[in-house]
Design a protein around this motif. Structure first.
Motif, PDB file in Angstrom:
ATOM      1  N   ARG A  65       0.597  -1.073  -0.075  1.00 15.60           N
ATOM      2  CA  ARG A  65       0.156  -0.063  -0.013  1.00 15.60           C
ATOM      3  C   ARG A  65       0.823   1.332  -0.008  1.00 15.60           C
ATOM      4  O   ARG A  65       0.601   2.253  -0.766  1.00 15.60           O
ATOM      5  CB  ARG A  65      -0.989  -0.089   1.355  1.00 15.60           C
ATOM      6  CG  ARG A  65      -2.001  -1.094   1.247  1.00 15.60           C
ATOM      7  CD  ARG A  65      -2.861  -0.816   0.113  1.00 15.60           C
ATOM      8  NE  ARG A  65      -3.526   0.504   0.295  1.00 15.60           N
ATOM      9  CZ  ARG A  65      -4.218   1.439  -0.634  1.00 15.60           C
ATOM     10  NH1 ARG A  65      -4.462   1.036  -1.903  1.00 15.60           N
ATOM     11  NH2 ARG A  65      -4.883   2.223  -0.241  1.00 15.60           N
ATOM     12  N   VAL A  66       1.927   1.084   0.711  1.00 12.23           N
ATOM     13  CA  VAL A  66       2.805   2.626   0.922  1.00 12.23           C
ATOM     14  C   VAL A  66       3.456   2.765  -0.773  1.00 12.23           C
ATOM     15  O   VAL A  66       3.603   3.971  -1.138  1.00 12.23           O
ATOM     16  CB  VAL A  66       3.801   2.290   1.862  1.00 12.23           C
ATOM     17  CG1 VAL A  66       5.003   3.403   1.771  1.00 12.23           C
ATOM     18  CG2 VAL A  66       3.328   2.207   3.345  1.00 12.23           C
ATOM     19  N   ARG A  67       3.755   1.612  -1.144  1.00  8.49           N
ATOM     20  CA  ARG A  67       4.342   1.842  -2.575  1.00  8.49           C
ATOM     21  C   ARG A  67       3.515   2.079  -3.504  1.00  8.49           C
ATOM     22  O   ARG A  67       3.706   3.085  -4.276  1.00  8.49           O
ATOM     23  CB  ARG A  67       5.163   0.444  -3.079  1.00  8.49           C
ATOM     24  CG  ARG A  67       6.453  -0.030  -2.474  1.00  8.49           C
ATOM     25  CD  ARG A  67       6.986  -1.077  -3.211  1.00  8.49           C
ATOM     26  NE  ARG A  67       6.317  -2.376  -3.195  1.00  8.49           N
ATOM     27  CZ  ARG A  67       6.469  -3.212  -2.079  1.00  8.49           C
ATOM     28  NH1 ARG A  67       7.199  -3.185  -1.199  1.00  8.49           N
ATOM     29  NH2 ARG A  67       5.585  -4.097  -2.368  1.00  8.49           N
ATOM     30  N   GLU A  68       2.172   1.868  -3.388  1.00  7.93           N
ATOM     31  CA  GLU A  68       1.112   2.125  -4.332  1.00  7.93           C
ATOM     32  C   GLU A  68       0.970   3.606  -4.223  1.00  7.93           C
ATOM     33  O   GLU A  68       0.709   4.304  -5.039  1.00  7.93           O
ATOM     34  CB  GLU A  68       0.004   1.351  -4.136  1.00  7.93           C
ATOM     35  CG  GLU A  68       0.052  -0.091  -4.750  1.00  7.93           C
ATOM     36  CD  GLU A  68      -1.175  -0.800  -4.335  1.00  7.93           C
ATOM     37  OE1 GLU A  68      -2.232  -0.311  -3.756  1.00  7.93           O
ATOM     38  OE2 GLU A  68      -1.433  -1.996  -4.675  1.00  7.93           O
ATOM     39  N   ILE A  69       0.909   4.155  -2.842  1.00  9.71           N
ATOM     40  CA  ILE A  69       0.482   5.648  -2.455  1.00  9.71           C
ATOM     41  C   ILE A  69       1.969   6.570  -2.901  1.00  9.71           C
ATOM     42  O   ILE A  69       1.594   7.672  -3.548  1.00  9.71           O
ATOM     43  CB  ILE A  69       0.322   5.676  -0.849  1.00  9.71           C
ATOM     44  CG1 ILE A  69      -1.082   4.880  -0.453  1.00  9.71           C
ATOM     45  CG2 ILE A  69       0.229   7.203  -0.538  1.00  9.71           C
ATOM     46  CD1 ILE A  69      -1.276   4.814   1.097  1.00  9.71           C
ATOM     47  N   GLU A  70       2.905   6.140  -2.708  1.00  8.71           N
ATOM     48  CA  GLU A  70       4.061   6.902  -3.080  1.00  8.71           C
ATOM     49  C   GLU A  70       3.900   6.913  -4.722  1.00  8.71           C
ATOM     50  O   GLU A  70       4.220   8.111  -5.192  1.00  8.71           O
ATOM     51  CB  GLU A  70       5.459   6.222  -2.807  1.00  8.71           C
ATOM     52  CG  GLU A  70       5.670   6.224  -1.287  1.00  8.71           C
ATOM     53  CD  GLU A  70       6.872   5.370  -0.822  1.00  8.71           C
ATOM     54  OE1 GLU A  70       7.188   4.853  -1.747  1.00  8.71           O
ATOM     55  OE2 GLU A  70       7.337   5.477   0.287  1.00  8.71           O
ATOM     56  N   LYS A  71       3.804   5.944  -5.310  1.00 10.01           N
ATOM     57  CA  LYS A  71       3.604   6.024  -6.734  1.00 10.01           C
ATOM     58  C   LYS A  71       2.519   7.153  -7.410  1.00 10.01           C
ATOM     59  O   LYS A  71       2.790   7.861  -8.317  1.00 10.01           O
ATOM     60  CB  LYS A  71       3.405   4.849  -7.593  1.00 10.01           C
ATOM     61  CG  LYS A  71       4.619   3.725  -7.436  1.00 10.01           C
ATOM     62  CD  LYS A  71       4.362   2.337  -8.227  1.00 10.01           C
ATOM     63  CE  LYS A  71       5.498   1.336  -7.952  1.00 10.01           C
ATOM     64  NZ  LYS A  71       5.027   0.016  -8.593  1.00 10.01           N
TER      65      LYS A  71
END
Length: 515
Positions: free
Chosen positions: A169-175
Motif C-alpha cells: 500500500r505504501v508503494r502504491e501511495i508513493e507512486k
C-alpha cells in the motif's frame, strides 16, 4: 364563688360608707332620726343590690357550668373519633406487616433458588474448564506445540502478512503521489506566478549625487576639509570625491543613512551655502523627510499588499526597507511581491490566506535592523512581530522562512516558496548568471572535497547545500563532523549574503524486486 366574694365585699364597702356618712351627719349636727332613716334606706338598697348581685353570680356560674359541660362533651367526642382512627390504623398496619412477611418469605425462597442456580452454573463452568483443558492438552499432543508457541506462530504469520500488505500500500501511495503531486505543484506555482507579474525590481546600491561643476567639490570639502568632515560626522557616511566628473559618491552600509546623506548633499549643492551650521540644518531636514517618506511608503505598501491593521511601530520598522536592497532587489517591493504570491498559493491549496499574505509581506522585516541587532534577519523579524502583538502564526512564518526554525504550518512553507519565487525569478536580482553558477559550483566542490561524500547539491539559490555521504564509510559522528567542517570552510573561503545551511544526509536503503 368569686362572684359571691365580690358581692360580700361590695356590701361591706356600702356598709362602711353608710356608717361614715352617719358619723359625718352626726358631727354636723343633723338629727339622729334623719340619719337612721337614711341608714335604713341605704341598708335596704344594699340588701336589694346584694340580692341582685347574688342572682347574677348564680346565673353566670350556671352559664359557665353549661359551657364547660358542652366543651367537655365535644372533647370526649373528638377523643372517641381519634381512638377509632387509631384502631383502624392498627388494623391496616397489621395487614401490611402480614403482607410484608409473605414477601420476605417469597424473597428468601427466590434467593435460595438463585443460590442453587449459581451452584449449578459453577459446576457446569468447572466441567467446561476441565473439558477445555483436556482438549488443549489433546491439541498440544497432536500438534506437538504449546499454546504460547501456537499463539506466537499465528501472530508472526499475521504480522508478516500485514507488513507485506502495508508495504504494498505504501508503494502504491508513493507512486500515486509521485504521479500527481509534481504536476499539481507545478500548476499551482505557475498559476501564482502568472497571476502576479510585476516589473523588474532591481535597484542600484550606490548613491551618486550630481554636481554642477568640479568647483563644487572644493566647496563640499571646505577649508582644511571641515565641510566634508561635518557632513560625514552628521550623517555617518563616507563621501568619495575622486576624479569622476560632476559627481560625488555616497558610501554607507546603512541605506537609510546613505539616503539622508544623499538628500542633504543635494540640498546643499542646490542652495550653494555649504558650512557646518547649514550642514546641520540640512541633515535634520533630510532626516525628517526620509522618515516621512519611509512611513508613507510602508503604509502604501501595506495597502498594496492587502495587509491591514498592523501596529504603527511595525510599519515604522518596515518603512526602513524602502531603502534596503538585496542583490540589487528592493526589499520592500520584494516583500509586497512575496505577500501576493503567498496569498495566491494559499488560496489555491485551501490554506489560511490572511496568515500567508501577512507572513510573506513581513518575512524580511528583520532586514531593516539586522545590522543593528545581533542575529539572523528571520529571527529578528519574528521577535519584532511578537513584541508588537502580531499573530503567532504570522511570526512563525517569519522565523521559519529560511528553515532556521522547523516550519510547523502549511502557511510557513508557503511563505518559503513565495520568497524563493520572488527572489529567483528572472530579472529580480542583479547577480550575473556566471557569478551565480560559479557560486553554486564552489559550494558543491567544497562539499565533495571530503572523503566519503557521494554527492552534493546546492539548493534554494545557494542558501542550502545538501551533502549525501556513503553510509558504509561515514557513521553518524563523522557525518556531524563533515557538516561542521564544510560550514567552516564555506565561511573562510566564500563571500555570500545571509547564511548557508549545511545538511549532511546519511541513509541506508534496501531495494528488492518482486518477479
Amino acid at each position: 364563688m368569686l362572684a359571691i366574694a365580690i358581692i360580700v365585699g361590695l356590701v361591706g364597702l356600702l356598709a362602711g360608707a353608710g356608717a361614715g356618712f352617719l358619723v359625718r351627719r352626726r358631727a354636723e349636727g343633723t338629727s339622729l332620726q334623719q340619719a337612721e332613716e337614711q341608714a335604713s334606706r341605704i341598708l335596704a338598697e344594699a340588701e336589694t343590690r346584694q340580692k341582685e348581685l347574688l342572682l347574677e353570680a348564680k346565673e353566670e356560674t350556671l352559664s359557665l357550668r353549661n359551657s364547660l359541660e358542652a366543651e367537655l362533651k365535644e372533647r370526649r367526642t373528638e377523643v372517641a373519633r381519634i381512638e377509632q382512627r387509631l384502631t383502624q390504623k392498627e388494623e391496616n398496619l397489621d395487614s401490611k406487616v402480614e403482607a410484608l412477611d409473605r414477601k420476605v418469605e417469597a424473597l428468601e425462597r427466590r434467593e435460595q433458588s438463585v443460590r442453587d442456580r449459581e451452584a449449578q452454573i459453577e459446576q457446569l463452568r468447572s466441567e467446561a474448564e476441565e473439558m477445555r483443558q483436556r482438549q488443549a492438552t489433546e491439541l498440544e499432543r497432536v500438534a506437538h506445540l504449546t499454546v504460547d508457541e501456537a499463539r506466537q506462530q499465528l501472530m508472526a504469520a499475521i504480522e508478516v502478512e500485514i507488513r507485506d500488505e502495508a508495504s504494498r500500500r505504501v508503494r502504491e501511495i508513493e507512486k500515486e503521489v509521485e504521479a500527481t503531486a509534481g504536476p499539481r505543484a507545478r500548476k499551482i506555482l505557475a498559476t501564482a506566478i502568472q497571476r502576479y507579474t510585476s516589473e523588474v525590481t532591481a535597484e542600484t546600491t550606490v548613491s551618486v549625487v550630481p554636481i554642477p561643476s568640479d568647483d563644487m567639490k572644493g566647496r563640499i570639502i571646505g577649508r582644511e576639509g571641515r565641510n566634508i568632515r561635518a557632513i560625514e560626522a552628521a550623517t555617518g557616511v563616507d563621501l568619495i570625491i575622486d576624479d569622476t566628473p560632476d559627481a560625488v559618491t555616497v558610501s554607507a552600509f546603512d541605506p537609510v543613512r546613505r539616503e539622508i546623506a544623499r538628500q542633504t548633499l543635494s540640498m546643499l549643492v542646490q542652495d550653494g551655502r555649504i558650512h557646518p551650521t547649514r550642514i546641520e540644518e540640512a541633515v535634520n531636514k533630510a532626516r525628517r523627510d526620509v522618515e516621512a517618506t519611509m512611513q508613507e511608503a510602508a503604509e502604501a505598501a501595506a495597502v498594496e499588499a492587502g495587509v491591514l491593521n498592523l501596529h504603527p511601530e511595525v510599519l515604522k520598522v518596515f518603512g526602513r526597507l524602502r531603502y534596503r536592497t538585496s542583490y540589487g532587489q528592493n526589499v520592500m517591493r520584494h516583500s509586497i511581491e512575496t505577500g501576493h504570491i503567498a496569498a495566491m498559493i494559499a488560496r489555491e491549496i485551501g490554506a489560511d490566506v490572511d496568515v500567508a499574505r501577512a507572513g510573506g509581506f513581513l518575512h524580511d522585516l528583520g532586514k531593516a535592523v539586522d545590522h543593528e541587532v545581533e542575529g539572523t534577519h528571520a529571527i529578528i523579524g519574528a521577535d519584532i512581530a511578537r513584541r508588537f502583538k502580531v499573530r503567532e502564526a504570522i511570526a512563525h512564518c517569519i522565523e521559519a522562512h529560511h528553515e532556521e526554525v522547523e516550519p510547523r504550518s502549511v502557511e510557513a512553507v508557503i511563505v518559503m516558496m513565495a520568497d524563493a519565487i520572488s527572489g529567483g525569478r528572472p530579472g529580480a536580482r542583479r547577480e550575473s548568471l556566471e557569478a551565480y553558477i560559479k557560486r553554486l559550483e564552489t559550494l558543491e566542490s567544497i562539499a565533495k572535497s571530503y572523503k566519503g561524500v557521494e554527492a552534493a547539491f546546492a539548493i534554494q539559490a545557494g542558501r542550502e547545500i545538501r551533502v549525501i555521504v556513503k553510509p558504509e564509510i561515514i557513521d553518524d559522528l563523522e557525518a556531524m563532523r563533515i557538516a561542521r567542517d564544510v560550514s567552516q570552510k564555506i565561511e573562510e573561503t566564500m563571500e555570500y549574503p545571509g547564511q548557508i545551511k549545511v545538511t549532511v544526509v546519511r541513509e541506508t536503503r534496501a531495494t528488492e524486486y518482486a518477479r
